[in-house]
Design an enzyme around this catalytic site. Sequence first.
Site, PDB file in Angstrom:
ATOM      1  N   HIS A   1       1.209  -1.296   0.142  1.00  5.99           N
ATOM      2  CA  HIS A   1       0.452   0.411  -0.097  1.00  5.99           C
ATOM      3  C   HIS A   1       0.550   1.251  -0.353  1.00  5.99           C
ATOM      4  O   HIS A   1       1.068   1.241   0.928  1.00  5.99           O
ATOM      5  CB  HIS A   1      -1.222   0.242   1.038  1.00  5.99           C
ATOM      6  CG  HIS A   1      -1.364  -1.073   1.303  1.00  5.99           C
ATOM      7  ND1 HIS A   1      -1.346  -2.139   1.404  1.00  5.99           N
ATOM      8  CD2 HIS A   1      -2.958  -1.333   0.951  1.00  5.99           C
ATOM      9  CE1 HIS A   1      -2.383  -3.578   1.901  1.00  5.99           C
ATOM     10  NE2 HIS A   1      -3.205  -2.675   1.647  1.00  5.99           N
TER      11      HIS A   1
ATOM     12  N   HIS B   1      -4.450   3.252  -2.862  1.00  4.50           N
ATOM     13  CA  HIS B   1      -4.513   2.666  -1.510  1.00  4.50           C
ATOM     14  C   HIS B   1      -3.414   1.290  -1.327  1.00  4.50           C
ATOM     15  O   HIS B   1      -3.095   1.218  -0.933  1.00  4.50           O
ATOM     16  CB  HIS B   1      -5.950   2.419  -1.782  1.00  4.50           C
ATOM     17  CG  HIS B   1      -6.115   1.645  -0.286  1.00  4.50           C
ATOM     18  ND1 HIS B   1      -5.770   2.737   0.774  1.00  4.50           N
ATOM     19  CD2 HIS B   1      -6.057   0.187   0.028  1.00  4.50           C
ATOM     20  CE1 HIS B   1      -6.269   1.743   1.978  1.00  4.50           C
ATOM     21  NE2 HIS B   1      -5.982   0.205   0.889  1.00  4.50           N
TER      22      HIS B   1
ATOM     23  N   GLU C   1     -19.476  -4.160  23.461  1.00  4.78           N
ATOM     24  CA  GLU C   1     -18.736  -5.178  23.255  1.00  4.78           C
ATOM     25  C   GLU C   1     -17.002  -5.097  22.943  1.00  4.78           C
ATOM     26  O   GLU C   1     -16.460  -6.151  23.217  1.00  4.78           O
ATOM     27  CB  GLU C   1     -19.061  -6.311  23.426  1.00  4.78           C
ATOM     28  CG  GLU C   1     -21.030  -7.121  24.235  1.00  4.78           C
ATOM     29  CD  GLU C   1     -21.904  -6.089  24.069  1.00  4.78           C
ATOM     30  OE1 GLU C   1     -22.760  -5.858  24.963  1.00  4.78           O
ATOM     31  OE2 GLU C   1     -21.727  -5.677  23.347  1.00  4.78           O
TER      32      GLU C   1
ATOM     33  N   HIS D   1     -30.253 -14.308  23.271  1.00  2.51           N
ATOM     34  CA  HIS D   1     -29.509 -15.307  23.622  1.00  2.51           C
ATOM     35  C   HIS D   1     -29.061 -16.404  24.119  1.00  2.51           C
ATOM     36  O   HIS D   1     -28.568 -16.211  25.490  1.00  2.51           O
ATOM     37  CB  HIS D   1     -30.395 -14.445  25.257  1.00  2.51           C
ATOM     38  CG  HIS D   1     -30.682 -12.069  25.243  1.00  2.51           C
ATOM     39  ND1 HIS D   1     -30.884 -12.354  23.620  1.00  2.51           N
ATOM     40  CD2 HIS D   1     -30.110 -11.601  26.572  1.00  2.51           C
ATOM     41  CE1 HIS D   1     -30.888 -11.009  24.322  1.00  2.51           C
ATOM     42  NE2 HIS D   1     -30.447 -10.296  25.295  1.00  2.51           N
TER      43      HIS D   1
END
Length: 683
Positions: free
Chosen positions: A28, A262, A426, A488
Amino acid sequence: MSRALDRICINALRCLSIDMVQRANSGHPGLPLGAAPMAYVLWTRWLKFHPGNPQWFDRDRFVLSAGHGSALLYSLLYLTGYALTLDDLKSFRQWGSRTPGHPERGHTPGVEVTTGPLGQGMANAVGMAMAEAQLAARYNRAGHAVIDHCTYALVSDGDLMEGVAAEAASLAGHLRLGKLICLYDDNAVTLSAGTDMVFSEDTRRRFEAYGWHTVRVRDGNDIAAIDAALEVARAKHGRPSLIIVRTHLGYGSPEQDKFKAHGSPLGAEGVRRTKMKLGWPLKPDFWVPDEALDHFRQSLARGAEWESSWQARMSAYADAFPALHEELQSLLRGELAESWDADIPSFSADAKGMATREASSKVVNAFVARTPELTGGSADLDPSTKTTLNGQGDFNPPSTKAADQQGSDAAGWSYRGRNLHFGVREHAMAAIVNGIAAHGGLVPFGSTFLIFSDYMRPPIRLAALMGLHVIHVFTHDSIGLGEDGPTHQPVEQLANLRAIPRLITIRPADANEVAVAWRVAMETREQPVALVLTRQNVPTLDREQLASADGLRRGAYVLRDAPDGTPQLILVASGSEVCLIVEAAERLQEDGVAVRCVSMPSWELFESLPQSERDEVLPPSVPARLAVELSVRQGWDRYIGPAGDMLGIERFGASAPADVLLKAYGFTVDAICDRARALLEAR
C-alpha cells in the site's frame, strides 16, 4: 532544523516505503506518501521512545491503526535506529521477513500492536491510554512521576468508519483521556472510491460531541501546522485529541488522490515518476542520504537520555516509597506475588451448589487484594456477570473543572479504580483490553454474556495472534439461561471460540473447577483465556468421592472411573453437564455397565498434553464414548471417534424456564442413560 533537511527526511520515508512496495510487488504505497510529514513531525519532535530498548516502559506508545500503511512504520523504525536493516526492508512481505504485510506485535521491534483490521488499533490505543492513566494514578506521587507517557495513533478514513472505533472513541471522550492523541490521515479516498461515495459526515463535530479536542490541519505537508497542533493537543489534559490532517493519498505519484494508490504498487514507471516529482535520485533503490540518516538516528541518543532520566526517577522513587516501588516493579516484570492465590477458597460438596458465575466472583474477590495487576469490568453487565472487584474502586473520569484547571495530576486520582466500565460496547471492550494488555503492567479482563462473544471475535482473535495476557469472562453459557430465549442462548459460540488458535477456552464444571480455572487464567502468559460460566446453579461435586479439580489443568481428567479401571463406556462432558454424566454413570453402574466419567473443561489444555497422556484419559481401546454438552457437535468427533456419539444441540434455543428447556432438549440423566445404552447396543 532547516526546511531542506525536513523535506529530505520526509522524502526518505516516502521513497523507502514505495521502494519496499515495488520490490515486493505488493502493498500500500498511498498512505506512506501522504502521511509521511505528520509521521516525521511526531517521531522526531514529540514521540518519546528509545530504539535501543523498544520495551522501555515509560516510552510513548505509537499505534499505526491504519496497518496497511506498514511500509511507513518500517521506514520509521529503520531510520530511527531500531534493530531493522535495509535488508529487512528489502524483504517486505516475503516468507520469513521481519517486515510482514501488516504490523505484528512481537515480530518486529518497535511494533506495539498487530493492526490491519481497521478500527482495532484505535481502540487498542484507548486501552493503552487507560492503562497509563490507571498506573499513573495508583503509583505516581507528588514529585515522583514515574509513569508519564502519551499514546498516539495514526488513523485513517476506514478506521473512523468502523463501529469499534466509534465505540472506543465515545468511551475515551467520556473518560477524558487527555494523553491520547490521534492523527487522522484525512485523504478522502478509500480502497475502491473516494470517501464521498460512503462517508459524508462531519467527523470533527462527531468527535467534539464525544468530548474530544479537535483541530484541523488543512495541508498535510505543512509541518509547522502539524507541530503546532501536536503542541496544543499535548496541553489538553482533560480531553483526548483528534488532529485532522488533510493529506493526499499517493502524494507525488501519478495516482495521487486516486483509489488505485491505496493498495497497488505504483509500478516501475510510477516509482520513477514519483521520485522525479519529489526531486529524489532515481538510482539506487532504498537510498537514504547521510544527512537524513544522521538526523533520524539522533533518536538513539535522545532515547537513551530519556530512559536514563527515568531510571534516576525510579531510583529516587524506590528510596522514597520502597513498598510501592517493589509492587510496581513486580507489575512491570509481569510477575504474580508468591502467595497470590493463598486465600482462594475450596468449596464443600453441595447438591444445590451455585452458578459458576457466582463461584467466579467468590474466587476473584478472594485473591484480588493480592493481585494489583488485575483490572477489568463488563459491558454494562456487572450485576449479571458477577465481575465487580469489591473494594477496588471505579475507573472514572475526573471532573471537568479538576482536569481543565489543575491538569493531569488532579485528573489522575479518579483513575485509580480497578473496576472498568465499558458501557454497552462489547466490541470496543475486547479491543480496549487488548490495548491494556499490550501496554504492560496490568492483567485485564472483560466480561459479558457468551452470546455476545460474536460481537468480540475480531479482537479475541487478535489477542491470540499477539499472544496477549487477556482474560474474557463469559457467563450465561447455554440454553440454561432460560426465558431470554434464542437471541441470548449460545449454541455455536463454544465451537467458535475453540476454533481460534492459541485461545484457551475453559468451561468449568463446578465451583472448585472455577477456582483452578482462575489460577490457570492468571498464571498463563502470552495467551488469552476465555472462562465460560453458567447462570444457573450447578452442584458442587464431592471431591472426596471424585477426582480433584486440579485435573482441570490438564484440560480433561478422569473424574470418576469404572471400579476396576477398565471401562466399557466413557462419558465426557464440560461445564454444567458434568454433574449429569456423574449421576448417569451411577445409574449405569447399577445395571452392570463399567463407566468412566471425564470432565473436559478445556480442549486446548488437553491438546497441549503428549498423546500418551491423552490416551490415558481417553484410551483408544474404549471406542464407546458419549459426549454431553449444551452446544453444537462441531469439533467433538476428534474425541468421541467414529464409534462414539454426542448429546448436543443442533438448533437454536427457545424462551422457557431453564428446567423446562433442558428436559425438552434431552439434557436429563434419563436421556443420557438411554443414549449410552443405545450406543453400547449398536456395537
